[in-house]
Design a protein around this motif. Structure first.
Motif, PDB file in Angstrom:
ATOM      1  N   GLU A 267       0.827  -1.203   0.000  1.00  0.00           N
ATOM      2  CA  GLU A 267       0.000   0.000   0.000  1.00  0.00           C
ATOM      3  C   GLU A 267       0.870   1.265   0.000  1.00  0.00           C
ATOM      4  O   GLU A 267       0.615   2.208  -0.742  1.00  0.00           O
ATOM      5  N   VAL A 268       1.906   1.272   0.819  1.00  0.00           N
ATOM      6  CA  VAL A 268       2.817   2.420   0.878  1.00  0.00           C
ATOM      7  C   VAL A 268       3.523   2.596  -0.464  1.00  0.00           C
ATOM      8  O   VAL A 268       3.603   3.700  -0.994  1.00  0.00           O
ATOM      9  N   LEU A 269       4.004   1.498  -1.032  1.00  0.00           N
ATOM     10  CA  LEU A 269       4.691   1.577  -2.323  1.00  0.00           C
ATOM     11  C   LEU A 269       3.764   2.051  -3.433  1.00  0.00           C
ATOM     12  O   LEU A 269       4.184   2.813  -4.311  1.00  0.00           O
ATOM     13  N   ALA A 270       2.514   1.646  -3.397  1.00  0.00           N
ATOM     14  CA  ALA A 270       1.560   2.059  -4.425  1.00  0.00           C
ATOM     15  C   ALA A 270       1.285   3.563  -4.354  1.00  0.00           C
ATOM     16  O   ALA A 270       1.008   4.197  -5.373  1.00  0.00           O
ATOM     17  N   ARG A 271       1.367   4.134  -3.170  1.00  0.00           N
ATOM     18  CA  ARG A 271       1.095   5.566  -2.990  1.00  0.00           C
ATOM     19  C   ARG A 271       2.354   6.426  -3.053  1.00  0.00           C
ATOM     20  O   ARG A 271       2.279   7.640  -2.969  1.00  0.00           O
ATOM     21  N   LEU A 272       3.487   5.793  -3.194  1.00  0.00           N
ATOM     22  CA  LEU A 272       4.757   6.492  -3.226  1.00  0.00           C
ATOM     23  C   LEU A 272       4.879   7.325  -4.500  1.00  0.00           C
ATOM     24  O   LEU A 272       4.526   6.876  -5.581  1.00  0.00           O
ATOM     25  N   ASN A 273       5.348   8.551  -4.367  1.00  0.00           N
ATOM     26  CA  ASN A 273       5.580   9.417  -5.520  1.00  0.00           C
ATOM     27  C   ASN A 273       7.005   9.932  -5.424  1.00  0.00           C
ATOM     28  O   ASN A 273       7.390  10.521  -4.420  1.00  0.00           O
ATOM     29  N   LEU A 274       7.786   9.694  -6.470  1.00  0.00           N
ATOM     30  CA  LEU A 274       9.187  10.091  -6.498  1.00  0.00           C
ATOM     31  C   LEU A 274       9.413  11.010  -7.684  1.00  0.00           C
ATOM     32  O   LEU A 274       9.009  10.693  -8.806  1.00  0.00           O
ATOM     33  N   ARG A 275      10.036  12.169  -7.426  1.00  0.00           N
ATOM     34  CA  ARG A 275      10.346  13.112  -8.495  1.00  0.00           C
ATOM     35  C   ARG A 275      11.814  13.502  -8.398  1.00  0.00           C
ATOM     36  O   ARG A 275      12.376  13.560  -7.302  1.00  0.00           O
ATOM     37  N   VAL A 276      12.410  13.794  -9.544  1.00  0.00           N
ATOM     38  CA  VAL A 276      13.806  14.215  -9.579  1.00  0.00           C
ATOM     39  C   VAL A 276      13.908  15.474 -10.432  1.00  0.00           C
ATOM     40  O   VAL A 276      13.406  15.509 -11.555  1.00  0.00           O
ATOM     41  N   TYR A 277      14.542  16.510  -9.870  1.00  0.00           N
ATOM     42  CA  TYR A 277      14.753  17.772 -10.573  1.00  0.00           C
ATOM     43  C   TYR A 277      16.256  17.972 -10.742  1.00  0.00           C
ATOM     44  O   TYR A 277      17.020  17.714  -9.814  1.00  0.00           O
ATOM     45  N   PRO A 278      16.683  18.448 -11.904  1.00  0.00           N
ATOM     46  CA  PRO A 278      18.124  18.631 -12.103  1.00  0.00           C
ATOM     47  C   PRO A 278      18.703  19.641 -11.117  1.00  0.00           C
ATOM     48  O   PRO A 278      18.037  20.610 -10.740  1.00  0.00           O
ATOM     49  N   GLY A 279      19.932  19.390 -10.703  1.00  0.00           N
ATOM     50  CA  GLY A 279      20.614  20.339  -9.843  1.00  0.00           C
ATOM     51  C   GLY A 279      21.090  21.539 -10.644  1.00  0.00           C
ATOM     52  O   GLY A 279      21.162  21.498 -11.877  1.00  0.00           O
TER      53      GLY A 279
END
Length: 74
Positions: free
Chosen positions: A4-16
């Motif tokens: 459940e936690v993994l399904a709701r996980l949102n990961l974003r990456v922005y360039p430095g």
């Protein structure tokens, strides 16, 4: 529970931004209604916690096992 936690996980990456002293990308993880961002800068490690979508009034931080320190969110 873990699924459940993994399904709701949102990961974003922005360039430095190297011109601003960033050494890494800015990585943001959304979990349990909180956004946690991290990046390495030239002189430090930057951590950001955004709890504006939660009713939390205090965040308890602990760094390197040094004990919890409460930080008000408002």
């Amino acid at each position: 529970m873990c699924a459940e936690v993994l399904a709701r996980l949102n990961l974003r990456v922005y360039p430095g931004d190297a011109t601003a002293g960033d050494r890494t990308a800015y990585v943001v993880l959304d979990v349990h209604g909180v956004s946690i961002g991290v990046k390495r800068r030239a002189g430090d490690l930057y951590l950001h916690a955004d709890t504006t979508e939660t009713p939390d009034e205090v965040i308890a931080f602990e760094i390197n096992g040094g004990g919890e320190i409460d930080h008000p969110t408002r």
